[in-house]
Scaffold this motif. Structure first.
Motif, mmCIF file in Angstrom:
data_model
loop_
_atom_site.group_PDB
_atom_site.id
_atom_site.type_symbol
_atom_site.label_atom_id
_atom_site.label_comp_id
_atom_site.label_asym_id
_atom_site.label_seq_id
_atom_site.Cartn_x
_atom_site.Cartn_y
_atom_site.Cartn_z
ATOM 1 N N VAL A 1 -7.645 4.904 -1.042
ATOM 2 C CA VAL A 1 -8.097 3.619 -0.495
ATOM 3 C C VAL A 1 -7.989 2.529 -1.567
ATOM 4 O O VAL A 1 -7.539 1.407 -1.291
ATOM 5 N N PHE A 2 -8.382 2.864 -2.811
ATOM 6 C CA PHE A 2 -8.309 1.893 -3.912
ATOM 7 C C PHE A 2 -6.860 1.456 -4.147
ATOM 8 O O PHE A 2 -6.580 0.262 -4.310
ATOM 9 N N LEU A 3 -5.936 2.417 -4.159
ATOM 10 C CA LEU A 3 -4.522 2.102 -4.357
ATOM 11 C C LEU A 3 -3.984 1.252 -3.214
ATOM 12 O O LEU A 3 -3.187 0.326 -3.422
ATOM 13 N N SER B 1 0.829 -1.208 0.000
ATOM 14 C CA SER B 1 0.000 0.000 0.000
ATOM 15 C C SER B 1 0.858 1.250 0.000
ATOM 16 O O SER B 1 0.639 2.172 -0.795
ATOM 17 N N VAL B 2 1.842 1.306 0.896
ATOM 18 C CA VAL B 2 2.701 2.491 1.012
ATOM 19 C C VAL B 2 3.463 2.734 -0.292
ATOM 20 O O VAL B 2 3.521 3.864 -0.796
ATOM 21 N N VAL B 3 4.054 1.672 -0.842
ATOM 22 C CA VAL B 3 4.854 1.812 -2.066
ATOM 23 C C VAL B 3 3.984 2.311 -3.224
ATOM 24 O O VAL B 3 4.376 3.228 -3.964
ATOM 25 N N ARG C 1 -3.190 -6.424 -2.287
ATOM 26 C CA ARG C 1 -3.393 -7.603 -3.148
ATOM 27 C C ARG C 1 -2.080 -8.033 -3.815
ATOM 28 O O ARG C 1 -1.797 -9.223 -3.946
ATOM 29 N N LYS C 2 -1.270 -7.044 -4.180
ATOM 30 C CA LYS C 2 0.012 -7.318 -4.832
ATOM 31 C C LYS C 2 0.962 -8.077 -3.906
ATOM 32 O O LYS C 2 1.821 -8.841 -4.351
ATOM 33 N N MET C 3 0.819 -7.864 -2.588
ATOM 34 C CA MET C 3 1.739 -8.458 -1.618
ATOM 35 C C MET C 3 1.270 -9.799 -1.057
ATOM 36 O O MET C 3 1.963 -10.410 -0.255
ATOM 37 N N ILE C 4 0.105 -10.268 -1.465
ATOM 38 C CA ILE C 4 -0.417 -11.537 -0.918
ATOM 39 C C ILE C 4 0.541 -12.701 -1.136
ATOM 40 O O ILE C 4 0.774 -13.500 -0.208
ATOM 41 N N PRO C 5 1.157 -12.864 -2.325
ATOM 42 C CA PRO C 5 2.123 -13.972 -2.487
ATOM 43 C C PRO C 5 3.298 -13.880 -1.513
ATOM 44 O O PRO C 5 3.754 -14.894 -0.975
ATOM 45 N N ILE C 6 3.803 -12.653 -1.269
ATOM 46 C CA ILE C 6 4.916 -12.472 -0.335
ATOM 47 C C ILE C 6 4.490 -12.841 1.079
ATOM 48 O O ILE C 6 5.226 -13.525 1.810
ATOM 49 N N ALA C 7 3.299 -12.402 1.487
ATOM 50 C CA ALA C 7 2.801 -12.731 2.824
ATOM 51 C C ALA C 7 2.621 -14.240 2.978
ATOM 52 O O ALA C 7 2.875 -14.804 4.050
ATOM 53 N N THR C 8 2.210 -14.901 1.899
ATOM 54 C CA THR C 8 2.040 -16.360 1.936
ATOM 55 C C THR C 8 3.386 -17.053 2.130
ATOM 56 O O THR C 8 3.510 -18.000 2.920
ATOM 57 N N ILE C 9 4.410 -16.567 1.412
ATOM 58 C CA ILE C 9 5.760 -17.122 1.586
ATOM 59 C C ILE C 9 6.215 -16.950 3.032
ATOM 60 O O ILE C 9 6.782 -17.866 3.638
ATOM 61 N N LEU C 10 5.963 -15.778 3.599
ATOM 62 C CA LEU C 10 6.334 -15.511 4.996
ATOM 63 C C LEU C 10 5.631 -16.482 5.946
ATOM 64 O O LEU C 10 6.244 -17.007 6.884
ATOM 65 N N LEU C 11 4.338 -16.716 5.706
ATOM 66 C CA LEU C 11 3.577 -17.621 6.572
ATOM 67 C C LEU C 11 4.171 -19.026 6.537
ATOM 68 O O LEU C 11 4.348 -19.671 7.581
ATOM 69 N N PHE D 1 -0.683 3.612 10.279
ATOM 70 C CA PHE D 1 -0.733 5.070 10.407
ATOM 71 C C PHE D 1 -0.104 5.749 9.187
ATOM 72 O O PHE D 1 -0.569 6.807 8.756
ATOM 73 N N THR D 2 0.960 5.150 8.625
ATOM 74 C CA THR D 2 1.596 5.738 7.446
ATOM 75 C C THR D 2 0.641 5.743 6.266
ATOM 76 O O THR D 2 0.544 6.737 5.530
ATOM 77 N N VAL D 3 -0.083 4.640 6.061
ATOM 78 C CA VAL D 3 -1.055 4.559 4.963
ATOM 79 C C VAL D 3 -2.147 5.610 5.140
ATOM 80 O O VAL D 3 -2.451 6.401 4.225
ATOM 81 N N VAL D 4 -2.743 5.670 6.336
ATOM 82 C CA VAL D 4 -3.868 6.590 6.594
ATOM 83 C C VAL D 4 -3.419 8.043 6.464
ATOM 84 O O VAL D 4 -4.059 8.855 5.779
#
Length: 421
Positions: A269-271, A43-45, A277-287, A248-251
């Motif tokens: 909010v859309f961005l 989101s931040v990026v 959504r773009k980071m879901i694969p990375i979060a899955t790898i982390l899990l 807080f950074t996003v908001v």
């Protein structure tokens, strides 16, 4: 496979244990917050990119002031960001990669090389300048050995002297600087994919659209470490701090861009959701990485390795062997902090019993933890460095490994040498 072994080679029990493992993982607050951090990074990026802040930054450092005018300078920017922001390794990698990637792309530097620089400065610097959660953890582990009667010493003195023997972190920083300065490419790095993105349009926003959210991120990490530590930054929760920081950074970034007329709240909010959504694969790898770490811990691989070697060691090689054990353990589990927690109560009593230099052996624990974590494909800092640089995780691991091994060999020599001295 680990659960298959733990469950007596029963497939039915293994499937049940697998479900139980992931339920246990997502029930732990620190894991959920770390996964949340990984998602919100996207989101931040994306917000910074679409605000035109990156375009403004590139114009400022390349054209207006000619600060960054070469491939070497673009990588040195990432290197010095990694050194200056030592509060938390994940934040360090994220900021270094996000800020430097458009510049390294424009000069034809491979993203694998940028990921290497981000990864090679984050954990090493955090373990050397331990005015952060790293220092708090290590101080607590050493204090426990004093309370248990193993050590009769001052915990802060032992910690400071141990950091002075953190040879791997020092070697990694030196090697990384030399690689950047002399453009040294060995092994798979020679064939790393280069994405020449010099033609990409990042917009023409203000430099503040990128700088202010990043400064906010740094300040918020310190603030939340202070809050979660009840007034003591060293006792703050790293996972909670980075998670709350990203929210807080996003908001606040969306509100800032709205006030400055860059985008509407709806667009922001859309961005943000698109970035998640773009980071879901990375979060899955982390899990899955956390899951492997948990299973390896249950198999007690580290304890076995330590007990296996404890009776055949010479004091002159104790620090070196502890460094190797900690490296293997950290590589296998993907966590330097977990390695510190397992190895400290093993290494310090062994050092005392063998009349070896305790700070040197403790320095070997820290170095081994950082080295293994640096090489591990399931380490969160490895994954986040690749993510921030937009580099494939496997490519990052392969291209980084030869440099890490060189630093590891240098550290090994230093541990043997100082054990004799």
């Amino acid at each position: 496979m680990g659960l298959f072994i733990l469950n007596g080679f029963s497939l039915a029990d293994t499937f049940g244990a697998t479900a139980g493992l992931f339920f246990k993982l997502v029930s732990q607050a620190w894991i959920v917050k770390t996964l949340g951090f990984a998602l919100l990074v996207g989101s931040v990026v994306l917000l910074i990119e679409n605000s035109g802040g990156i375009g403004g930054f590139i114009h400022y450092v390349q054209k207006k002031h000619s600060i960054i005018t070469s491939a070497r300078a673009s990588l040195l920017l990432a290197y010095f960001i990694g050194i200056l922001i030592f509060v938390e390794s994940s934040i360090t990698s994220l900021i270094a990669g996000t800020v430097s990637r458009p510049l390294t792309d424009s000069y034809g530097v491979s993203r694998a090389k940028l990921a290497f620089v981000c990864d090679s400065t984050s954990a090493p610097v955090c373990s050397l300048l331990a005015i952060n959660g790293w220092g708090a953890l290590l101080l607590g582990l050493i204090s426990t050995q004093i309370l248990d009667g193993v050590l009769v010493a001052d915990d802060i003195d032992i910690l400071l002297r141990s950091i002075a023997y953190n040879f791997y972190a020092m070697a990694a920083l030196v090697v990384t600087f030399l690689v950047v300065w002399f453009n040294i490419e060995i092994g798979p790095m020679k064939n790393a994919v280069v994405i020449n993105d010099s033609s990409k349009n990042y917009g023409s926003g203000k430099i503040g659209h990128m700088v202010y959210p990043i400064l906010l991120m740094i300040l918020l990490v310190f603030l939340f470490l202070y809050i979660t530590g009840s007034g003591n930054i060293l006792k703050g929760s790293g996972s909670s701090s980075i998670f709350y920081t990203m929210i807080f950074t996003v908001v606040l970034s969306i509100l800032y861009y709205k006030i400055d007329g860059v985008m509407s709240i709806k667009q922001g909010v859309f961005l943000s959701l698109r970035g998640i959504r773009k980071m879901i694969p990375i979060a899955t790898i982390l899990l899955f990485a956390f899951g492997i770490g948990e299973v390896t811990n249950e198999l007690k691989t580290g304890l076995f390795l330590a007990s296996f070697t404890s009776n055949i060691l010479s004091p002159h090689y104790l620090a070196f062997i502890i460094f190797l054990l900690a490296s293997v353990m950290s590589f296998s589990t993907g966590t330097s902090w977990g390695t510190f927690s397992i190895m400290t109560p093993i290494a310090i009593p062994m050092a005392v019993a063998m009349n070896a230099e305790v700070p040197l052996v403790m320095g070997a624990v820290i170095s081994g933890g950082v080295f293994g974590d640096h090489c591990s494909p399931i380490s969160d800092t490895t994954i986040i460095s690749a993510m921030a640089s937009e580099c494939d995780v496997v490519e990052h691991v392969k291209t980084q490994l030869p440099y890490a091994v060189i630093s590891g060999l240098a550290a090994s020599v230093m541990f043997i040498l100082f054990s004799y001295i």
